[in-house]
Design a protein around this motif. Structure first.
Motif, short mmCIF file in Angstrom:
data_model
loop_
_atom_site.label_atom_id
_atom_site.label_comp_id
_atom_site.label_asym_id
_atom_site.label_seq_id
_atom_site.Cartn_x
_atom_site.Cartn_y
_atom_site.Cartn_z
N ARG A 481 23.09 18.91 47.32
CA ARG A 481 22.84 18.30 46.02
C ARG A 481 21.62 17.39 46.14
NH1 ARG A 481 26.57 14.85 44.02
NH2 ARG A 481 26.52 15.63 41.89
N MET A 482 20.71 17.55 45.20
CA MET A 482 19.45 16.81 45.30
C MET A 482 19.10 16.12 43.99
SD MET A 482 17.94 17.05 48.33
CE MET A 482 16.29 16.52 47.83
N GLN A 483 18.63 14.87 44.11
CA GLN A 483 17.85 14.23 43.06
C GLN A 483 16.43 14.13 43.61
OE1 GLN A 483 19.56 10.46 42.03
NE2 GLN A 483 21.29 11.35 40.93
N TYR A 484 15.45 14.52 42.82
CA TYR A 484 14.09 14.56 43.37
C TYR A 484 13.04 14.49 42.27
CZ TYR A 484 14.69 19.48 42.07
OH TYR A 484 14.95 20.64 41.38
N GLU A 485 11.92 13.96 42.67
CA GLU A 485 10.73 13.87 41.83
C GLU A 485 9.52 13.89 42.77
OE1 GLU A 485 7.79 13.17 39.00
OE2 GLU A 485 9.83 13.91 38.72
N ASP A 486 8.74 14.93 42.93
CA ASP A 486 8.69 16.08 42.04
C ASP A 486 9.26 17.35 42.67
OD1 ASP A 486 7.14 15.19 39.57
OD2 ASP A 486 5.76 14.53 41.11
N GLY A 487 9.17 17.50 44.01
CA GLY A 487 9.64 18.70 44.68
C GLY A 487 10.13 18.39 46.08
N PHE A 488 10.63 19.42 46.78
CA PHE A 488 11.12 19.21 48.15
C PHE A 488 11.25 20.55 48.86
CE2 PHE A 488 14.96 20.44 46.02
CZ PHE A 488 15.71 21.12 46.99
N VAL A 489 11.32 20.47 50.18
CA VAL A 489 11.70 21.59 51.04
C VAL A 489 12.71 21.03 52.03
CG1 VAL A 489 10.94 23.36 52.67
CG2 VAL A 489 9.40 22.62 50.84
N SER A 514 3.99 21.05 40.51
CA SER A 514 3.76 20.49 39.19
C SER A 514 4.42 19.13 39.09
CB SER A 514 4.32 21.42 38.10
OG SER A 514 5.73 21.55 38.23
N ASN A 515 4.11 18.43 38.01
CA ASN A 515 4.70 17.12 37.74
C ASN A 515 6.02 17.34 37.02
OD1 ASN A 515 5.25 14.45 37.34
ND2 ASN A 515 3.62 14.11 35.84
N ARG A 516 7.12 17.22 37.74
CA ARG A 516 8.46 17.44 37.17
C ARG A 516 8.77 16.29 36.22
NH1 ARG A 516 14.04 16.72 39.49
NH2 ARG A 516 15.34 18.43 38.68
N PRO A 517 9.36 16.60 35.04
CA PRO A 517 9.67 15.52 34.08
C PRO A 517 10.53 14.44 34.72
CG PRO A 517 9.92 17.66 33.04
CD PRO A 517 9.68 17.92 34.49
N ASN A 518 10.14 13.19 34.52
CA ASN A 518 10.84 12.07 35.14
C ASN A 518 12.31 11.99 34.72
OD1 ASN A 518 8.53 11.29 36.45
ND2 ASN A 518 7.98 9.68 34.99
N GLU A 519 12.61 12.41 33.48
CA GLU A 519 13.98 12.29 33.01
C GLU A 519 14.93 13.23 33.76
OE1 GLU A 519 11.71 14.82 29.91
OE2 GLU A 519 11.38 13.01 31.12
N LEU A 520 14.38 14.20 34.48
CA LEU A 520 15.23 15.10 35.26
C LEU A 520 15.53 14.55 36.65
CD1 LEU A 520 13.57 18.56 34.46
CD2 LEU A 520 15.54 17.50 33.33
N ALA A 521 14.78 13.55 37.06
CA ALA A 521 14.81 13.13 38.46
C ALA A 521 16.17 12.62 38.91
CB ALA A 521 13.74 12.06 38.70
N THR A 522 16.86 11.86 38.08
CA THR A 522 18.10 11.21 38.52
C THR A 522 19.35 12.04 38.20
OG1 THR A 522 18.13 9.93 36.46
CG2 THR A 522 17.15 8.90 38.40
N GLY A 523 19.16 13.29 37.81
CA GLY A 523 20.29 14.20 37.66
C GLY A 523 20.38 15.11 38.88
N PHE A 524 21.57 15.23 39.45
CA PHE A 524 21.71 16.05 40.64
C PHE A 524 21.55 17.53 40.30
CE2 PHE A 524 23.77 12.37 42.63
CZ PHE A 524 23.21 12.45 43.90
N GLY A 555 2.89 7.49 40.23
CA GLY A 555 3.69 6.28 40.43
C GLY A 555 5.18 6.50 40.44
N TYR A 556 5.63 7.76 40.41
CA TYR A 556 7.07 8.04 40.41
C TYR A 556 7.39 9.03 41.53
CZ TYR A 556 7.30 5.84 35.85
OH TYR A 556 7.23 4.93 34.82
N PHE A 557 8.36 8.66 42.37
CA PHE A 557 8.79 9.53 43.47
C PHE A 557 10.26 9.24 43.75
CE2 PHE A 557 9.67 10.08 48.04
CZ PHE A 557 9.38 11.44 48.17
N LEU A 558 11.04 10.31 44.04
CA LEU A 558 12.46 10.13 44.36
C LEU A 558 12.93 11.28 45.23
CD1 LEU A 558 15.15 8.58 43.95
CD2 LEU A 558 15.56 10.06 41.97
N MET A 559 13.74 10.95 46.22
CA MET A 559 14.37 11.96 47.06
C MET A 559 15.74 11.44 47.49
SD MET A 559 12.85 13.91 50.38
CE MET A 559 12.84 12.43 51.39
N LEU A 560 16.80 12.08 47.03
CA LEU A 560 18.17 11.65 47.33
C LEU A 560 19.01 12.89 47.60
CD1 LEU A 560 20.42 9.54 47.54
CD2 LEU A 560 20.69 9.68 45.06
#
Length: 735
Positions: A481-489, A514-524, A555-560
């Motif tokens: 399960r991932m929360q992420y902004e913008d991508g991952f491997v 691409s620049n993934r929409p920020n509102e999607l970032a915190t949804g698993f 200015g936005y990055f997330l990896m969980l």
């Protein structure tokens, strides 16, 4: 002109005359052609494989099961079964032309009947000796068993072995099976991991090795919280809990938990908080503990209600967490603690709570915040602020005021803080006050702040999490399960297992596609990586994730990440059957519809367990006949089988879960009802009789029989005192 006497037959074989002497033998079917005798196995290999000596509900009679381990069928003719091998070895002769299939079973009912498939004796529930003898009364096999438990059989595991086990579900005619392990879910990499190594690369050194399990060049790597990111501190997640809720209260919002505490409460006192917007597990656990014997009081008549419209309490909780009910005071010095664990150390949280009995003018509750590193009191104006971490207000009558105890900016380096509620002993009513009715926890995912390392420098970040696995072979599903902004491997022990918003081979300074929409970032987002279970290894494993921003200046990055493995035997027929035996009950019977109305007889069943039940193939075999179609019944849910669905709908309306119409009819005078498991299992879930003389109101007067305690032992269904007469309530709790 001709006749034949035969005993137990087996599938896919015939009997016929063979040879010059025209003797009857087991044949390979040859319709219209010369008979061909079937080769037979050796009787000396037969085993007494299972026995039931203390039947009650599951079966109507005791039984003895034989097992043939030979590949060919075996002729049982002239063999003997006995429950007294010492003095009556020839007690029951098996009739001629009786057979047991190769690698198969033969079952004999021990019911005092001398006919094929039966023995003319019964088994003792105490110590007993069962013997199988050949035609010359030489022993083939024998077992000596000790006292037996009701509806529990005993036998060999594996079939034909010398290892004896007891079986909760007897399986005459089938392979002996032990109960499987319960479903297991293991969070291999939880959200609150702290031993999380991360590194923002500055060149291609280690580019091809950093994700490998044996990589150990961690110079320059930092340790942080699982959530790595920046720019999302203002994206709050909000969790609500109604501490005193039951179904007849006015409302409850979606994704609201209901952990409570106190005398009269039987639910969970601890559990995960959910993001109210998405239903996702926030990774935070709330736990209620108490001292002094407080009472959980859900009654609207004795437990208050929502505060007035426009008050702080109404604006904070209205429409989401209902304030009906309270947690009552206990003895002098009582307290209730609300403990939060699993908090992210770098995230700021807001906590709010309220309670309202709405009848008493001087029942003061003190709320104290403990264990937090930073916080700011932000309680409703008018609340008594005794200290920055301690407030007080009257919970005995809070309707017009709508006071809320609230703190903002809460941080806790160890991931935990506590709020204690207790009565103000100096108030007029002393110990009398109320603790938590509802509460709210709000906080975003700022995670470990990597902004200084990444922003304007590199869009790539490498991370490694070590975790332990005892035995990977027990798992059958693996989910990332991932929360992420913008991508991952993502890599598991060096093997790529999942990716998103990136194509190609990642290098040290790769960017997301691409620049993934920020509102999607915190949804698993869930990725099924079950194909990579084989990449797990006993002992230490490594989940490595290459986090990708779309640009180094974004200015936005997330990896969980969260890694979950599970083993669920729910599809195993044996486990399905055990759940049905434990959880499926007949709870209402309308057997004699009033003569002035059209017939709408029915039987109501309920799932009284806490797991889904697969009803597919479950059968009524006595009283009425019905086989359930493919369907599941959730915990607490009801299902109806009726005599006439059209008339039933006219009488009770739509929206009731009806599985279908049964054949035959419920006797107005009473009869036996048998509800069995799906074939090939033959055990009964319920076996009982009802009588029209129990309650005259149920005999054509418009009332139904309703079970008093759906969780009682199945043997009690046969007793009048286990039932009541009541107005019909199909598909709903009995009145």
């Amino acid at each position: 002109l001709d006749s034949v006497e035969f005993g137990m037959q087996i599938n896919d074989y015939s009997i016929g005359r063979v040879g010059y002497d025209r003797q009857w033998k087991l044949n390979q079917p040859t319709f219209g052609y010369s008979n061909v005798a079937q080769p037979l196995g050796d009787t000396a290999t037969l085993k007494i494989n299972e026995w039931l000596a203390n039947e009650d509900i599951l079966f109507g009679d005791d039984f003895i099961e034989l097992f043939n381990p030979y590949a060919f069928p075996v002729d049982l003719s002239g063999l003997y079964l006995t429950d007294n091998p010492v003095t009556e070895a020839d007690k029951q002769e098996i009739p001629p032309l009786s057979f047991i299939s190769g690698d198969g079973f033969a079952v004999f009912r021990a019911d005092d009947q001398n006919r094929p498939g039966h023995v003319d004796f019964r088994l003792s529930a105490g110590q007993e000796h069962i013997g199988l003898f050949d035609a010359e009364l030489k022993v083939i096999d024998q077992v000596l068993y000790t006292p037996q438990t009701t509806d529990i059989s005993q036998g060999c595991v594996p079939d034909g072995s010398v290892n004896f086990e007891f079986f909760e579900l007897p399986t005459p005619g089938l392979t002996n099976t032990m109960a499987t392990t319960p479903p297991t879910t293991v969070t291999l990499v939880p959200l609150e991991v702290t031993a999380y190594y991360y590194y923002v690369p500055t060149d291609s050194t280690s580019e091809s090795t950093w994700m490998q399990p044996d990589f150990n060049d961690l110079a320059g790597w930092q340790t942080g919280w699982t959530s790595l990111g920046f720019g999302f501190g203002g994206t709050s997640r909000v969790a609500y809990n109604d501490c005193v809720y039951r179904e007849d209260h006015p409302y409850i919002g979606s994704n609201v938990t209901t952990y409570g505490i106190g005398s009269g409460y039987s639910g969970a006192t601890s559990g995960p908080l959910l993001d109210q917007a998405t239903g996702d597990d926030t990774g935070i656990t709330a736990t209620l503990t108490q001292s002094g014997g407080v009472t959980w009081q859900p009654s609207p008549a004795s437990g208050g209600h929502d505060c007035a419209v426009g008050t702080d309490a109404y604006n904070t909780f209205g429409g989401i967490a209902d304030m009906t009910g309270v947690i009552y005071y206990g003895s002098a010095g009582w307290w209730v603690d609300l403990v939060f664990t699993g908090l992210e150390p770098t995230t700021e949280y807001t906590f709010a709570t309220s309670a309202a009995r709405c009848d008493y003018t001087d029942r003061l509750t003190i709320y104290t915040l403990n264990g937090a590193d930073t916080y700011t009191n932000a309680s409703t104006s008018g609340v008594d602020v005794l200290a920055e971490n301690m407030v007080r207000f009257n919970t005995g009558d809070n309707y017009n005021e709508g006071y809320v105890a609230r703190w903002t900016g809460i941080t806790a380096a160890d991931g935990s803080f506590t709020v204690r509620a207790k009565a103000d002993p100096s108030s007029t009513d002393g110990r009398k006050a109320y603790s938590f009715d509802v509460f709210k926890l709000e906080g975003g995912f700022s995670g470990s702040d990597v902004q200084g390392d990444m922003l304007g420098i590199n869009a790539s970040l490498w991370s490694r999490i070590e975790f332990e696995v005892e035995d990977p072979c027990v798992f059958d599903t693996l989910t990332l399960r991932m929360q992420y902004e913008d991508g991952f491997v993502a890599y598991l022990n060096g093997v790529e297992v999942a990716s998103d918003n990136f194509t190609g081979t990642p290098v040290w300074n790769s960017t997301a596609d691409s620049n993934r929409p920020n509102e999607l970032a915190t949804g698993f987002v869930e990725f099924d990586i079950s194909d990579h279970i084989s990449d797990l290894q006993p002992g230490t494993n490594v989940l490595a994730v290459h986090g990708l921003n779309d640009d180094k200046d974004d200015g936005y990055f997330l990896m969980l990440p969260e890694l979950i493995a599970s083993s669920d035997p729910s599809l195993d027929p044996y486990t399905v059957a055990l759940r049905l035996l434990d959880g499926l009950r007949i709870t209402e019977i309308m057997y004699n519809t009033p003569a002035t109305t059209s017939e709408y007889d029915y039987i109501e069943l309920q799932n009284v367990s806490d797991v889904n039940l697969d009803l597919t193939g479950v059968r009524f075999t006595d009283g009425i006949e019905f086989t359930f179609p493919p369907m599941e019944l959730g915990p607490g849910e009801y299902v109806i089988v009726d005599s006439n669905s059209a008339m039933f709908e006219i009488a009770f309306g739509t929206g009731i879960n009806v599985a279908g119409e049964y054949s035959l009819e419920l006797s107005n005078a009473g009869e036996n009802i048998i509800l069995k498991l799906a074939l090939p299992l033959d055990a009964a879930i319920l076996r009982f009789g009802y009588d029209d003389g129990w309650y005259p109101l149920t005999d054509g007067q418009g009332w139904s029989l309703v079970i008093r305690d759906p969780t009682a032992k199945p043997a009690s269904w046969d007793k009048a005192e286990s039932w009541d007469a009541a107005l019909p309530s199909p598909g709903a709790p009995n009145p």
